[in-house]
Design a protein around this motif. Structure first.
Motif, PDB file in Angstrom:
ATOM      1  N   LEU A 173       0.829  -1.207   0.000  1.00  0.00           N
ATOM      2  CA  LEU A 173       0.000   0.000   0.000  1.00  0.00           C
ATOM      3  C   LEU A 173       0.866   1.261   0.000  1.00  0.00           C
ATOM      4  N   PHE A 174       2.006   1.220   0.700  1.00  0.00           N
ATOM      5  CA  PHE A 174       2.929   2.364   0.643  1.00  0.00           C
ATOM      6  C   PHE A 174       3.401   2.576  -0.793  1.00  0.00           C
ATOM      7  N   TYR A 175       3.754   1.467  -1.453  1.00  0.00           N
ATOM      8  CA  TYR A 175       4.218   1.580  -2.838  1.00  0.00           C
ATOM      9  C   TYR A 175       3.107   2.146  -3.723  1.00  0.00           C
ATOM     10  N   TRP A 176       1.903   1.630  -3.518  1.00  0.00           N
ATOM     11  CA  TRP A 176       0.753   2.079  -4.333  1.00  0.00           C
ATOM     12  C   TRP A 176       0.536   3.576  -4.121  1.00  0.00           C
ATOM     13  N   ASN A 177       0.605   3.999  -2.869  1.00  0.00           N
ATOM     14  CA  ASN A 177       0.433   5.407  -2.550  1.00  0.00           C
ATOM     15  C   ASN A 177       1.495   6.243  -3.257  1.00  0.00           C
ATOM     16  N   GLY A 178       2.702   5.685  -3.355  1.00  0.00           N
ATOM     17  CA  GLY A 178       3.771   6.399  -4.030  1.00  0.00           C
ATOM     18  C   GLY A 178       3.547   6.527  -5.524  1.00  0.00           C
TER      19      GLY A 178
ATOM     20  N   LEU B 174      -2.596 -11.020  -5.514  1.00  0.00           N
ATOM     21  CA  LEU B 174      -3.651 -10.663  -6.465  1.00  0.00           C
ATOM     22  C   LEU B 174      -3.838  -9.151  -6.506  1.00  0.00           C
ATOM     23  N   GLY B 175      -3.926  -8.543  -5.318  1.00  0.00           N
ATOM     24  CA  GLY B 175      -4.094  -7.098  -5.279  1.00  0.00           C
ATOM     25  C   GLY B 175      -2.926  -6.377  -5.930  1.00  0.00           C
ATOM     26  N   THR B 176      -1.716  -6.901  -5.675  1.00  0.00           N
ATOM     27  CA  THR B 176      -0.523  -6.254  -6.213  1.00  0.00           C
ATOM     28  C   THR B 176      -0.575  -6.172  -7.729  1.00  0.00           C
ATOM     29  N   VAL B 180      -0.492  -2.279  -8.334  1.00  0.00           N
ATOM     30  CA  VAL B 180       0.856  -1.806  -8.649  1.00  0.00           C
ATOM     31  C   VAL B 180       1.560  -2.764  -9.599  1.00  0.00           C
ATOM     32  N   PRO B 181       1.078  -2.828 -10.857  1.00  0.00           N
ATOM     33  CA  PRO B 181       1.721  -3.753 -11.796  1.00  0.00           C
ATOM     34  C   PRO B 181       3.178  -3.391 -12.063  1.00  0.00           C
TER      35      PRO B 181
END
Lengths: 505, 226
Positions: A173-178, B174-176, B180-181
């Motif tokens: 989630l930190f990565y996604w937020n970034g 799965l979410g990843t 965040v592909p």
């Protein structure tokens, strides 16, 4: 130079493991492991001395050497050295001679994984390093292969692996937020996350931090995620207990502190700190309750670890120069002191052949020297002067009274008194000249007493004298977490003097 | 990032895979036969592999093909095979004494999906996300997490606890893939590898359990208290 020291630090246990794999003989394994621990101890001192204030990265930013990481490694290397000396005497009493080379291979690998984790600059790779410490240490915990040891090992790997997947979710989630700030693909490092934090989504940032805190908090042993800790610490061989308590828990704390710094980068200071404080207080409450009613000697030490990790969490939660300095100093003192306590408990357990404190009586009469050392350690671990933990606990309390955490500081002070009474009462009973045990206690090897001296003497010195070099180091870290440039931190460190009593109060 | 403004067809493919994986998690939750468990887990892993490949194709991340192949091989074949071997050797075909009846665990699972949906919606609103796929991915990720914990708590057999852990990780994986592909490939590779090591460790520990404790049910692990 710093890079060289880091290579030596990691290479020493690696080469030791390889050598032990090539020649799995007992004496050889003992010597090689001891040598590796001495070399990595020397390297860790050099690393702590040369780590640049802002940190320096290697291998395309995957490795970082900064004051915080170097400090944790120093604490771990001290415990590794002490535990390796202790193991020379202790492990021979287990009647597992043919499996000892395997033990030392695992032991050195465990030390290696502990050294690697604080050096990781990528939060994802850090997660993997922490997971690796679990995998290796499970087999150390289960080494004696008694049903209790297997049970402890199983609980350990299930609880910690399940907990740490939360940290993985938080990391993702930190990565996604970034990605909202930096685009879909970027190299995640602590510094980049922190830099991007102000423009990240704040509620999501908080959610990710909570996940990471619970995940790594499981590994740190913060209550209520501590359930694996007393079992693993009490059922593993004693050198392993010392490593788990004095080295591993700190290593997982690094992750929490680094994520805390990321949130500070987004100007989110109060709430994350309060959450950390709350976990610290709960840990203290749980530890106090279980210490008072405890029956097993090594479980007593294990709950004391829950207590001290709670205090470290309080220190970082209170924050500020005092809180961070107190917490870091506490880590060092706790590493020294808890090793001493586990060594004493291991000696008592082996010579009386019992895990229950009720069967250990007249300890000082049978063992005048190691009894005195262990008792001094018990006084020290409850936070009494003139030992190091008194200085660090007082500093953390001061941080609490000065800052946001007044109520928490009061609760902490009360619980410390409860623990003081409960803990020392167990020692009173064990030192009491009561009924003689059925058979005379077995003598204790000199190798099992020497590391107790090596732990107690520095502990006493650190209680009376807080080296100013440490103080500068702590201030650099404190300002790094708070986000003030390191140059200003150094200037401030020169004008601020250590605020601890020079004499026992 | 393209998942945020994906075309309707792509969005529905992603949604289909995500929902199918969630359903398979429910299959695991509702069954007490080890073999069904393992098959559902393998199928879930294959679905995730298909998802990786399709994200890689649509968003043009060629490295995701490698991830897809490795996911299918590791999680879809190797891990179920290793676990199946343990199951055969230990002769545990099903959960003997479940704490929770399968029907009640299904109900709790459904409640946790609703909770996950609420959290995901909340995050979506705070992020101003228009894409429903992302919210769905978050929901599936969080609810597989909760279902995994439920399986860990409600099952005793050592093997089903390991499977519970693997479901936790499948959810994250799965979410990843959808969220965040672009996550660096090194990381995903190492996590896959790490998983293999963990399962091998579990295999060794299960053998210890059998040899020393005489049972693979964690109900018999109750010596250490207090």
């Amino acid at each position: 130079m710093t890079g060289l020291f880091a290579i030596v630090l990691v290479a020493a246990p690696t080469l030791a493991v390889l050598a032990m794999l090539v020649a799995p003989r007992r004496e050889f394994a003992e010597i090689v492991n001891l040598l590796a621990s001495i070399v990595s101890f020397a390297a860790s001192i050099a690393l702590a001395l040369t780590a640049p204030p802002h940190g320096v990265t290697f291998l395309s930013h995957y490795v970082i050497v900064d004051p915080l990481g170097a400090w944790i490694i120093l604490c771990a290397a001290i415990v590794y050295l002490l535990a390796s000396i202790y193991a020379l005497g202790y492990m021979r009493t287990l009647d597992e001679d043919e499996r000892l080379p395997r033990f030392y291979q695992l032991f050195a690998t465990f030390a290696l994984t502990i050294f690697i984790a604080p050096l990781m600059n990528n939060p994802g790779v850090y997660w993997i390093a922490i997971e690796m410490t679990t995998v290796v240490s499970t087999f150390l915990v289960a080494f004696e292969q008694a049903p209790e040891a297997i049970e402890a090992g199983w609980k350990y790997i299930i609880v910690v692996s399940a907990g740490i997947t939360l940290a993985l979710l938080g990391t993702v989630l930190f990565y996604w937020n970034g990605t909202f700030v930096l685009g879909p693909t970027y190299d995640m490092t602590w510094a980049i996350l922190r830099h991007a934090a102000p423009r990240m989504n704040h509620p999501l940032l908080l959610l990710s931090f909570l996940l990471v805190l619970v995940g790594y908090g499981t590994k740190v042993g913060l209550a209520p995620m501590h359930t694996w800790l007393p079992d693993a610490h009490s059922e593993g061989p004693t050198p392993v207990s010392a490593m788990l308590s004095g080295a591993l828990l700190n290593t997982a704390m690094v992750g929490i502190v680094r994520y805390l710094a990321v949130l500070h980068g987004a100007a989110m200071v109060a709430l994350p700190g309060q959450i950390l404080v709350a976990f610290g207080v709960v840990s203290l409450v749980v530890a106090a309750l279980f210490i008072v009613r405890q029956r097993g000697v090594k479980r007593l030490m294990a709950y004391s670890s829950v207590e001290h990790m709670g205090i470290v969490a309080l220190g970082f939660g209170f924050g500020g120069p005092l809180g961070v300095a107190g917490a870091m100093y506490h880590m060092l003192n706790h590493s020294l002191n808890k090793s001493l306590m586990f060594f004493g408990a291991g000696n008592a357990m082996r010579s009386y052949g019992a895990k229950a404190m009720a069967r250990i009586t007249s300890f000082a009469r049978h063992f005048p020297v190691s009894g005195a050392l262990w008792l001094a350690g018990a006084v020290a671990i409850t936070g009494a002067p003139p030992f190091g933990l008194f200085a660090s606990e007082l500093t953390i309390l001061r941080a609490g009274f000065a800052g946001i955490g007044l109520w928490a500081a009061i609760v902490m002070a009360v619980l410390l008194i409860v623990i003081f009474i409960g803990f020392l009462n167990h020692f009173r009973l064990m030192y009491h000249d009561g009924a003689e045990p059925d058979s005379a206690p077995a003598p204790v090897s000199r190798w099992c007493v020497a590391p107790m001296w090596l732990a107690l003497v520095p502990l006493l010195i650190f209680g009376l004298w807080w080296p100013s070099g440490f103080w500068r180091d702590f201030q650099t870290v404190a300002h790094d977490i708070a986000g003030v440039p390191a140059v200003a931190a150094r200037q401030q460190a020169q004008t601020t003097s250590p605020v601890v009593p020079r004499r026992p109060a | 990032m393209t998942a945020f403004h994906a075309s309707p067809v792509v969005a529905s493919i992603f949604s289909l895979i995500a929902i199918a994986s969630l359903l398979l998690a429910f299959v695991m939750l509702g069954s007490r036969w080890m073999r069904h468990y393992l098959m559902a887990f393998a199928a879930q892993s294959w679905l995730i592999a298909i998802l990786s490949a399709s994200v890689g194709y649509i968003d043009r991340y060629p490295e995701l093909y490698v991830i897809a192949i490795l996911t299918a091989l590791f999680r879809g074949l190797l891990l179920p095979y290793l676990l199946l071997r343990i199951v055969r050797r230990m002769n545990v075909e099903r959960e003997i004494v479940p704490v929770l009846q399968p029907s009640s665990s299904l109900v709790i699972g459904a409640i946790s999906v609703v909770f996950a949906l609420a959290v995901a919606e909340h995050i979506g609103t705070s992020l101003d996300l228009s894409s429903k796929v992302v919210i769905l991915a978050l929901t599936v990720m969080l609810s597989m997490k909760l279902i995994g914990y439920l399986m860990l708590a409600a099952r005793h057999e050592a093997v089903s606890q390991v499977l519970g852990l693997l479901v936790l990780e499948n959810g994250i994986f799965l979410g990843t893939q959808i969220l965040v592909p672009g996550m660096p490939m090194l990381l995903e590779l190492v996590i896959l590898f790490d998983l293999l090591i963990v399962v091998v460790c579990f295999g060794v520990l299960v053998r210890y359990l059998m040899g020393q404790v005489g049972s693979t049910s964690t109900l018999h692990l109750r010596r250490l208290v207090g």
